[in-house]
Design a protein around this motif. Structure first.
Motif, PDB file in Angstrom:
ATOM      1  N   PRO A  40       0.822  -1.218   0.000  1.00 42.04           N
ATOM      2  CA  PRO A  40       0.000   0.000   0.000  1.00 42.04           C
ATOM      3  C   PRO A  40       0.857   1.270   0.000  1.00 42.04           C
ATOM      4  O   PRO A  40       2.083   1.196   0.078  1.00 42.04           O
ATOM      5  N   ASN A  41       0.232   2.422  -0.056  1.00 44.42           N
ATOM      6  CA  ASN A  41       0.928   3.714   0.012  1.00 44.42           C
ATOM      7  C   ASN A  41       1.865   3.733   1.218  1.00 44.42           C
ATOM      8  O   ASN A  41       1.457   3.359   2.318  1.00 44.42           O
ATOM      9  N   GLY A  42       3.091   4.165   0.977  1.00 34.84           N
ATOM     10  CA  GLY A  42       4.015   4.336   2.098  1.00 34.84           C
ATOM     11  C   GLY A  42       4.656   3.056   2.599  1.00 34.84           C
ATOM     12  O   GLY A  42       5.366   3.062   3.601  1.00 34.84           O
ATOM     13  N   ALA A  43       4.436   1.931   1.896  1.00 32.34           N
ATOM     14  CA  ALA A  43       4.979   0.642   2.348  1.00 32.34           C
ATOM     15  C   ALA A  43       6.501   0.603   2.263  1.00 32.34           C
ATOM     16  O   ALA A  43       7.158  -0.159   2.973  1.00 32.34           O
ATOM     17  N   GLY A  44       7.064   1.428   1.351  1.00 30.61           N
ATOM     18  CA  GLY A  44       8.519   1.423   1.176  1.00 30.61           C
ATOM     19  C   GLY A  44       8.946   0.920  -0.202  1.00 30.61           C
ATOM     20  O   GLY A  44      10.130   0.647  -0.426  1.00 30.61           O
ATOM     21  N   LYS A  45       8.013   0.848  -1.140  1.00 32.41           N
ATOM     22  CA  LYS A  45       8.312   0.308  -2.475  1.00 32.41           C
ATOM     23  C   LYS A  45       9.300   1.203  -3.232  1.00 32.41           C
ATOM     24  O   LYS A  45      10.323   0.727  -3.719  1.00 32.41           O
ATOM     25  N   THR A  46       8.978   2.501  -3.324  1.00 36.28           N
ATOM     26  CA  THR A  46       9.854   3.413  -4.064  1.00 36.28           C
ATOM     27  C   THR A  46      11.216   3.508  -3.396  1.00 36.28           C
ATOM     28  O   THR A  46      12.250   3.505  -4.070  1.00 36.28           O
ATOM     29  N   THR A  47      11.238   3.547  -2.080  1.00 34.89           N
ATOM     30  CA  THR A  47      12.518   3.626  -1.359  1.00 34.89           C
ATOM     31  C   THR A  47      13.365   2.387  -1.666  1.00 34.89           C
ATOM     32  O   THR A  47      14.568   2.499  -1.918  1.00 34.89           O
ATOM     33  N   THR A  48      12.753   1.218  -1.677  1.00 31.60           N
ATOM     34  CA  THR A  48      13.470  -0.024  -2.003  1.00 31.60           C
ATOM     35  C   THR A  48      14.020   0.055  -3.425  1.00 31.60           C
ATOM     36  O   THR A  48      15.191  -0.253  -3.673  1.00 31.60           O
ATOM     37  N   ASP A 162       8.331   1.747 -11.565  1.00 26.51           N
ATOM     38  CA  ASP A 162       7.681   2.126 -10.307  1.00 26.51           C
ATOM     39  C   ASP A 162       6.232   2.523 -10.590  1.00 26.51           C
ATOM     40  O   ASP A 162       5.972   3.558 -11.201  1.00 26.51           O
ATOM     41  N   GLU A 163       5.312   1.686 -10.157  1.00 23.69           N
ATOM     42  CA  GLU A 163       3.868   1.909 -10.353  1.00 23.69           C
ATOM     43  C   GLU A 163       3.552   2.333 -11.792  1.00 23.69           C
ATOM     44  O   GLU A 163       3.077   3.451 -12.029  1.00 23.69           O
ATOM     45  N   PRO A 164       3.761   1.406 -12.742  1.00 20.87           N
ATOM     46  CA  PRO A 164       3.618   1.786 -14.155  1.00 20.87           C
ATOM     47  C   PRO A 164       2.206   2.185 -14.563  1.00 20.87           C
ATOM     48  O   PRO A 164       2.058   2.854 -15.588  1.00 20.87           O
TER      49      PRO A 164
HETATM   50  N1  LIG Z   1      13.326  11.342   1.461  1.00 20.93           N
HETATM   51  C1  LIG Z   1      12.515  10.991   2.445  1.00 20.93           C
HETATM   52  N2  LIG Z   1      12.601  11.555   3.663  1.00 20.93           N
HETATM   53  C2  LIG Z   1      11.800  11.160   4.681  1.00 20.93           C
HETATM   54  N3  LIG Z   1      10.861  10.207   4.575  1.00 20.93           N
HETATM   55  C3  LIG Z   1      10.713   9.615   3.397  1.00 20.93           C
HETATM   56  C4  LIG Z   1      11.518   9.960   2.261  1.00 20.93           C
HETATM   57  N4  LIG Z   1      11.156   9.181   1.227  1.00 20.93           N
HETATM   58  C5  LIG Z   1      10.167   8.392   1.668  1.00 20.93           C
HETATM   59  N5  LIG Z   1       9.893   8.626   2.974  1.00 20.93           N
HETATM   60  C6  LIG Z   1       8.895   7.924   3.801  1.00 20.93           C
HETATM   61  O1  LIG Z   1       9.169   6.558   3.695  1.00 20.93           O
HETATM   62  C7  LIG Z   1       7.977   5.790   3.679  1.00 20.93           C
HETATM   63  C8  LIG Z   1       7.964   4.899   2.458  1.00 20.93           C
HETATM   64  O2  LIG Z   1       7.849   5.703   1.304  1.00 20.93           O
HETATM   65  P1  LIG Z   1       7.877   5.121  -0.164  1.00 20.93           P
HETATM   66  O3  LIG Z   1       7.820   6.263  -1.090  1.00 20.93           O
HETATM   67  O4  LIG Z   1       9.019   4.170  -0.292  1.00 20.93           O
HETATM   68  O5  LIG Z   1       6.516   4.296  -0.194  1.00 20.93           O
HETATM   69  P2  LIG Z   1       5.771   3.606  -1.426  1.00 20.93           P
HETATM   70  O6  LIG Z   1       5.548   2.193  -1.028  1.00 20.93           O
HETATM   71  O7  LIG Z   1       6.534   3.853  -2.675  1.00 20.93           O
HETATM   72  O8  LIG Z   1       4.371   4.358  -1.451  1.00 20.93           O
HETATM   73  P3  LIG Z   1       3.459   4.854  -2.692  1.00 20.93           P
HETATM   74  O9  LIG Z   1       2.608   3.677  -3.054  1.00 20.93           O
HETATM   75  O10 LIG Z   1       2.651   5.953  -2.099  1.00 20.93           O
HETATM   76  O11 LIG Z   1       4.359   5.311  -3.795  1.00 20.93           O
HETATM   77  C9  LIG Z   1       6.836   6.791   3.727  1.00 20.93           C
HETATM   78  O12 LIG Z   1       6.391   6.875   5.061  1.00 20.93           O
HETATM   79  C10 LIG Z   1       7.482   8.088   3.289  1.00 20.93           C
HETATM   80  O13 LIG Z   1       6.838   9.192   3.859  1.00 20.93           O
END
Ligand SMILES: Nc1ncnc2c1ncn2[C@@H]1O[C@H](COP(=O)(O)OP(=O)(O)OP(=O)(O)O)[C@@H](O)[C@H]1O
Ligand SMILES: [Mg+2]
Length: 311
Positions: A40-48, A162-164
């Motif tokens: 879901p939103n905020g799970a950490g996908k984009t960060t990974t 990323d979320e195509p």
């Molecule tokens: N540069 C940053 N600084 C601080 N917090 C961050 C940063 N980037 C992401 N986060 C936090 O890390 C968590 C994971 O974010 P991420 O973007 O990886 O989620 P996601 O799974 O890609 O979500 P979405 O589906 O909304 O794209 C979120 O709580 C976000 O607010």
């Protein structure tokens, strides 16, 4: 000799301040596979994804791309993948052709090679008719296709998406799925992130479910759905007096007990071929039913089942 993995992620961790947004994640992607990161939103996908593609430094952990460490052999590892981000990286004031030319040149292609690759990609992604219009006039689907085209300039063996399809209408979404399938048929390995179980189901050979930065489960879409109870047949028995008869008649047709909520009956289906005999039995017993539906488990169901007690 063991075959080289397309991606090997070991114990990736990232903290932002006090928040651990990626928490000790490990998984492998096989060459030729479509691998989905579902969450879901905020799970950490984009960060990974940003850590895997060297845009962001991991606190701890290691990523290998076709056997090459992204830190120790960064240049080599980076040459093996393309990335299409969640937010477009292309310039909206210029045309699709100009964008492709610029990115081709940035990727080290000669002017002549850049011109040729641009023409190929415009054709492959059905963007020829609008190639010289400014991107401001493009639909969301056209923008996504251009984003993807840009990440394929160097014909990478591995593509990160990323979320195509987030934000696309259903028809454009289906087109994007077909484009992704075609890349795979041409031999690419794809790692994509999605919030949608149906998308993961439609595209991915295997999935990693992540929630609150933790890897909850890795498996095929079928395994995941099986775990949350698979497909359900749901219907209402019109006459209250016939409910008990319906349950009795159906018992021999089903592998798990028929669930009864008032006049509504729910049956877990292992295979869709169970459907016909079930409906025949109901018909034969002259039981009247209404509001019949076949329900796939939703992402909510998956998360409910997989994440209970883990946070
Ligand atoms: N540069 C940053 N600084 C601080 N917090 C961050 C940063 N980037 C992401 N986060 C936090 O890390 C968590 C994971 O974010 P991420 O973007 O990886 O989620 P996601 O799974 O890609 O979500 P979405 O589906 O909304 O794209 C979120 O709580 C976000 O607010
Ligand atoms: Mg994201």
């Amino acid at each position: 000799m063991t075959a080289i993995k397309a991606v090997e992620v070991s114990h990736l961790t990232k903290k932002f301040g006090h928040q651990t947004v990626v928490n000790d994640i490990s998984f492998d992607v096989q060459p030729g596979e479509v691998f989905g990161l579902l969450g879901p939103n905020g799970a950490g996908k984009t960060t990974t994804l940003r850590m895997m593609t060297t845009l962001l430094k991991a606190d701890t952990g290691q990523v290998k791309i076709f056997g090459h460490d992204t830190i120790k052999e960064g240049r080599l590892a980076r040459s093996m993948f393309g990335l299409t981000g969640q937010y477009a990286s292309v310039d909206a004031d210029i045309s699709a052709r100009e964008n492709l030319m610029i990115f081709s040149r940035l990727n080290g292609l000669s002017r002549q090679a850049a011109k040729q690759r641009t023409a190929e990609l415009l054709a492959e992604f059905s963007l020829e008719h609008a190639a010289d219009d400014p991107l401001k006039n493009f639909s969301g689907g056209m923008r996504r296709r251009l984003d993807l085209a840009v990440s394929l300039i160097t014909r990478p063996a591995l593509i990160f998406l990323d979320e195509p399809t987030t934000g696309l209408d259903p028809r454009t979404r289906t087109q994007m799925w077909e484009t992704i399938r075609q890349l795979v048929r041409q031999g690419s390995t794809v790692l994509l992130t999605t919030q949608y179980l149906d998308e993961a189901d439609a595209l991915a050979d295997r999935l990693a479910v992540i929630d609150h930065g933790k890897l909850v489960k890795v498996g095929t879409p079928a395994e995941l759905k099986q775990q949350v109870g698979g497909t359900k047949l749901v219907f209402t028995v019109s006459e209250r007096a016939q409910v008990a008869t319906a349950v009795r008649v159906l018992a021999p047709q089903v592998t798990t007990a028929v669930q009864q909520i008032g006049q509504q009956l729910q049956i877990s289906l292992n295979q869709l071929s169970q459907l016909a005999p079930i409906l025949a039995a109901i018909n034969q017993a002259k039981i009247e039913i209404s509001q019949l539906s076949v329900q796939e488990p939703s992402l909510d169901d998956v998360f409910m089942t997989l994440t209970v007690g883990k946070n």
